[in-house]
Design a protein around this motif. Structure first.
Motif, short mmCIF file in Angstrom:
data_model
loop_
_atom_site.label_atom_id
_atom_site.label_comp_id
_atom_site.label_asym_id
_atom_site.label_seq_id
_atom_site.Cartn_x
_atom_site.Cartn_y
_atom_site.Cartn_z
N SER A 1 0.81 -1.04 -0.12
CA SER A 1 -0.07 0.06 0.01
C SER A 1 0.81 1.28 0.01
O SER A 1 0.56 2.21 -0.70
CB SER A 1 -1.06 -0.10 1.34
OG SER A 1 -0.08 -0.15 2.42
N ALA B 1 2.37 1.95 -3.48
CA ALA B 1 1.23 2.08 -4.61
C ALA B 1 0.90 3.46 -4.43
O ALA B 1 0.43 4.37 -5.28
CB ALA B 1 0.14 1.28 -4.24
N SER C 1 1.96 1.74 -10.11
CA SER C 1 0.56 1.21 -9.87
C SER C 1 0.40 -0.14 -8.74
O SER C 1 1.62 -0.50 -8.44
CB SER C 1 0.35 0.57 -11.40
OG SER C 1 1.08 -0.53 -11.80
N ALA C 2 -0.95 -0.53 -8.68
CA ALA C 2 -0.90 -1.35 -7.81
C ALA C 2 -0.02 -2.73 -8.19
O ALA C 2 0.49 -3.56 -7.37
CB ALA C 2 -2.46 -1.96 -7.46
N ALA D 1 3.49 -2.30 -7.42
CA ALA D 1 3.69 -2.28 -6.21
C ALA D 1 3.95 -3.49 -5.69
O ALA D 1 4.86 -3.94 -4.88
CB ALA D 1 2.76 -1.60 -5.21
N GLN D 2 3.10 -4.54 -6.13
CA GLN D 2 3.08 -5.76 -5.69
C GLN D 2 4.29 -6.56 -6.39
O GLN D 2 5.10 -7.49 -5.40
CB GLN D 2 1.80 -6.61 -6.11
CG GLN D 2 1.76 -7.97 -5.55
CD GLN D 2 1.46 -8.32 -4.22
OE1 GLN D 2 0.59 -7.44 -3.87
NE2 GLN D 2 2.47 -8.86 -3.57
#
Length: 615
Positions: free
Chosen positions: A591, A594, A600-601, A604-605
């Motif tokens: 989080s 991100a 982007s999500a 980030a992952q």
């Protein structure tokens, strides 16, 4: 008998009579050129025809002027709308061309300011130098970086404003050491409200703008209100702040109330021109700075003062009062021009009384001490150069010296340095670093060969100076590589030596290797020439290490993120700026990642998985 003469053509073929006949009487700037097209002199004039004619219509009696006129091959003028515009253009052109017959400032660095930022909710107090592009309050210029840091320290003690980087501030989970030592109110973790912090910022601005009395009166009112409300903790804190401001105010009253003024004193001795400037703002002495402008032989001290002030205040707003000794040439014109530029009246004063006289006398004493030290330093440098020439068996003292050194860590990020000393003094504007690549890691000989090749190709192309003496940090092997490289490049006329630290690596036992000599030369430990060699060698070493550490730090900072698929340099830079470093990025959650602009999500992952899968 009159000293009027008829203008005669110069040795360069320039005919002043025909030139002066067509010259305009408008205000402007004139530039004198030699036969090579180099600018000899830049001057300003209210009346160009009258001023330029004065050089040729009568004998000046000044050896400097006569020598300059013998070299004039062309004169060009630029007409300006006003006399003020002429003064401004003259200063700009002198700074740009540095003509040999003009007085000009050697130090062209921008001056430091104190900045209270205005682009975030909790402004920070920072040291600033350069273009004022960032939003916020700028205070200055200050005479030195030390004066800025002293003022910054005062603000942190009085108002506890933060000075940390935004990336550090935004990622704190607990207060830092500045909070523990009572230099910050820890806004990063919410220990102070935005309103209270903004009030502290406004108080700091009032202090820097010289509104001390108004600030103290308001704080006294706030203290009394807090005491009536039985908020004794707040009242005590305000009482301490008021006491500190009173102490600061009493110091400023000794200087000169709440006034703004500069003290400018100039002198010439032994061919050296020196100027000392003391800066007082809001009644607070911000310190002094010494300058040694280039002053051609025969320069009058009043002309030195005028040239210095027109250039010094070119990019800074002059205060309303200037205590000057001596008065500059064309003082009325200069004062009026500076006043119009500052959009307020600017006055020059020499005959002052009481506290002003004491401060002017102190500045004169500082100038005398500064000039004496500079003369002694020059004598010491000349002694070092003569000793070096005698010790190495040179025909003349080496006036232009260059020293090369190599730095790396086990072959990683090899950097070569080249430092330049002219007339025995470091000329940092001519320092160069070379990032070495394409060689076997740890091969110092190949690194030295590459650095020398790159440098002396520029010399051969006329893009750089040929040194009188080339120093190589190293023993017989490094010296051999240097000699071979210069021979391959067909570089001749350069004295080359290798400087090794000796078996014990103690200062004073250096071994000097000369080309073709079987055994090294060892100069006496108290030899001034050896001390100069040590200084140049140590400076090259320092410069190389600083460059290597910078390159290594950049490489290591980026390397942890280089393996993330699809993460380009712009987003890597954004992550590092936001979190403060790669280790902080590795510790961040999905989080948090991100929330960074451009991440982007999914990305980030991916970043999170990369660090935790390789942990």
């Amino acid at each position: 008998m009159s000293d009027e003469t008829t203008p005669q053509p110069s040795d360069t073929g320039f005919d002043p009579r025909s030139y002066l006949r067509q010259l305009t009487q408008a205000p402007g700037v004139y530039r004198m050129y030699d036969a090579k097209g180099d600018v000899l002199y830049v001057g300003k004039a209210k009346n160009l025809k009258k001023r330029v004619s004065s050089y040729f219509l009568r004998a000046s009696g000044n050896a400097k002027t006569e020598s300059m006129l013998d070299q004039v091959a062309d004169i060009q003028v630029t007409i300006t709308h006003t006399e003020d515009e002429a003064l401004l253009l003259e200063s700009t052109l002198i700074k740009k061309h540095r003509p040999r017959y003009n007085v000009y400032l050697r130090d062209d660095k921008s001056y430091p300011y104190l900045l209270i930022t205005g682009d975030n909710e909790y402004p920070r107090v920072v040291y600033h130098r350069g273009a004022q592009k960032r939003k916020g309050h700028y205070f200055g210029p200050f005479p030195s970086s030390g004066a800025v840091k002293q003022t910054q320290d005062t603000l942190m003690r009085l108002f506890k404003l933060r000075n940390c980087r935004d990336s550090f501030f935004e990622n704190r989970s607990r207060p830092c050491l500045q909070y523990q030592i009572k230099r910050c109110t820890a806004p990063c973790v919410g220990h102070i409200s935005k309103e209270d912090y903004a009030r502290d910022v406004n108080d700091a601005v009032e202090l820097l703008e010289g509104r001390n009395e108004k600030l103290i009166d308001r704080l006294v009112g706030d203290m009394e209100t807090a005491a009536k409300a039985l908020d004794f903790e707040t009242a005590a804190r305000l009482r301490e702040k008021i006491a500190a401001l009173r102490r600061l105010q009493s110091q400023s009253q000794k200087v000169g109330g709440q006034s703004d003024f500069d003290i400018v004193c100039a002198a010439i001795d032994g061919g050296i021109g020196a100027v000392v400037v003391v800066t007082v703002r809001g009644g607070i002495n911000l310190g002094h700075r010494s300058f040694f402008p280039h002053a051609p032989p025969g320069t009058d001290v009043a002309d030195l003062t005028a040239a210095f002030m027109s250039q010094y205040y070119l990019e800074r707003r002059p205060p309303p009062e200037l205590l000057v000794d001596p008065l500059p040439a064309d003082d009325k014109w200069l004062a009026e021009s500076l006043g119009r530029r500052a959009q307020r009246k600017v006055g020059f004063k020499t005959n002052v009384r009481a506290e002003r006289k004491r401060w002017l006398d102190n500045t004169r004493a500082t100038l005398a001490q500064t000039l004496s030290a500079q003369l002694a330093s020059r004598a010491g440098v000349e002694k070092r150069l003569s000793s070096l020439a005698k010790g190495l068996g040179l025909e003349a003292p080496p006036m232009h010296m260059a020293c090369f050194d190599i730095s790396h860590t086990r072959g990683e990020r090899t950097v070569a340095s080249c430092v330049v000393f002219e007339a025995g003094v470091a000329n940092k504007s001519k320092y160069r670093r070379f990032n070495i690549d394409g060689i076997e890691p740890g091969d110092d000989y190949a690194a030295m060969r590459q650095a020398l090749t790159r440098r002396f190709k520029r010399v051969k192309n006329g893009e750089d100076y040929m040194p009188d003496l080339l120093l190589i940090d190293g023993g017989k092997g490094q010296l051999g590589v240097a000699v071979e490289t210069l021979e391959e490049l067909d570089v001749t006329g350069v004295n080359v030596i290798g400087v090794a630290k000796g078996s014990t690596r103690k200062p004073g036992l250096e071994q000097i290797f000369l080309p073709g000599a079987k055994s090294p030369l060892i100069l006496p430990a108290d030899s001034p020439g050896l001390h100069l060699i040590q200084q140049i060698r140590d400076e090259a070493h320092r410069f190389a290490i600083a460059g290597h550490r910078g390159q290594r730090g950049k490489a290591r900072q980026g390397s942890m993120l280089d393996g993330v698929d699809g993460l380009g340099p712009k987003r890597r830079k954004k992550l590092l700026q936001t979190f403060g470093g790669p280790k902080q990025v590795a510790r961040a959650g999905v989080s948090e990642l991100a929330r960074v602009e451009g991440i982007s999500a999914t990305m980030a992952q991916r970043i999170y998985d990369y660090f935790h899968n390789t942990a």
